[in-house]
Every structure is written in structure tokens, then in C-alpha cells.
Scaffold this motif. Structure first.
Motif, mmCIF file in Angstrom:
data_model
loop_
_atom_site.group_PDB
_atom_site.id
_atom_site.type_symbol
_atom_site.label_atom_id
_atom_site.label_comp_id
_atom_site.label_asym_id
_atom_site.label_seq_id
_atom_site.Cartn_x
_atom_site.Cartn_y
_atom_site.Cartn_z
ATOM 1 N N LYS A 48 96.950 87.711 -14.171
ATOM 2 C CA LYS A 48 97.407 88.318 -15.419
ATOM 3 C C LYS A 48 98.358 89.462 -15.121
ATOM 4 O O LYS A 48 98.350 90.033 -14.025
ATOM 5 C CB LYS A 48 96.237 88.824 -16.253
ATOM 6 N N VAL A 100 100.541 88.329 -20.194
ATOM 7 C CA VAL A 100 100.721 86.966 -19.701
ATOM 8 C C VAL A 100 99.565 86.649 -18.756
ATOM 9 O O VAL A 100 99.261 87.431 -17.854
ATOM 10 C CB VAL A 100 102.067 86.807 -18.948
ATOM 11 N N VAL A 122 97.972 83.417 -16.334
ATOM 12 C CA VAL A 122 98.396 82.176 -15.684
ATOM 13 C C VAL A 122 97.199 81.544 -14.985
ATOM 14 O O VAL A 122 96.441 82.222 -14.287
ATOM 15 C CB VAL A 122 99.511 82.455 -14.643
ATOM 16 N N GLU A 150 100.269 78.617 -18.739
ATOM 17 C CA GLU A 150 100.681 80.002 -18.959
ATOM 18 C C GLU A 150 100.371 80.354 -20.403
ATOM 19 O O GLU A 150 100.711 79.598 -21.314
ATOM 20 C CB GLU A 150 102.173 80.160 -18.699
ATOM 21 N N LYS A 177 101.003 78.831 -25.575
ATOM 22 C CA LYS A 177 100.428 78.104 -24.437
ATOM 23 C C LYS A 177 101.473 77.127 -23.912
ATOM 24 O O LYS A 177 102.023 76.326 -24.671
ATOM 25 C CB LYS A 177 99.180 77.336 -24.886
ATOM 26 N N MET A 190 102.459 74.138 -17.232
ATOM 27 C CA MET A 190 103.434 74.468 -16.201
ATOM 28 C C MET A 190 103.269 73.579 -14.973
ATOM 29 O O MET A 190 102.179 73.079 -14.698
ATOM 30 C CB MET A 190 103.252 75.930 -15.764
ATOM 31 N N LEU A 230 104.024 85.227 -7.997
ATOM 32 C CA LEU A 230 103.137 86.038 -8.838
ATOM 33 C C LEU A 230 102.953 87.436 -8.252
ATOM 34 O O LEU A 230 102.936 88.427 -8.978
ATOM 35 C CB LEU A 230 101.784 85.346 -9.007
#
Length: 75
Positions: free
Chosen positions: A9, A17, A19, A30, A41, A44, A54
Motif C-alpha cells: 500500500k 493505492v 496492490v 490494484e 479496481k 493487473m 513498488l
């Protein structure tokens, strides 16, 4: 054997966000949580560099519970 998804996050100025990454095939979800409570939503497909990406983008690990509460609209 099934791999356990990993969750990340990041909180930006006015939205969050989260993930989810499946480490077996680099697919995931995501979630973008807007200040209004609206949740976007997106399914991905990542590449094997997703964890580095990330980290560079300053995401931090989060719990599956937090991710799934938002996914179900309960966050």
C-alpha cells in the motif's frame, strides 16, 4: 503448491493505492481508494520487476485483511 499473494500500500495526498501481487504468475489487483470512498479496481499483469518498482515508488507491505476489506467495500 499455491503461492500466497503479497500485498502493498501507499498513501498519497488524497487517495490510497493497494496492490495485490500473485508471485507465481505476476498477476494481481490494484485498488485506488478515493477520498469520497469510491474504489477503483483494476486487474493487473506485472513483470518480475514489480517488487523493485513498488519499492522505488515507496509502497510498503500491508496485510491481506486490509486489502480484502477495501476489496469488499468495507474499508
Amino acid at each position: 503448491m499455491t503461492a500466497v499473494a503479497k500485498y502493498f500500500k501507499r498513501t498519497f495526498d488524497d487517495y490510497k493505492v493497494l496492490v495485490q501481487v500473485n508471485p507465481e504468475d505476476f498477476t494481481g489487483i490494484e485498488l485506488i481508494i478515493h477520498p469520497s470512498g469510491k474504489i477503483e479496481k483494476t486487474t493487473m499483469e506485472f513483470d518480475e520487476e514489480i517488487y523493485d518498482d513498488l519499492e522505488v515508488d515507496e509502497f510498503e507491505p500491508c496485510s491481506p485483511l486490509e486489502f480484502n476489506l477495501y476489496l469488499k467495500g468495507l474499508g
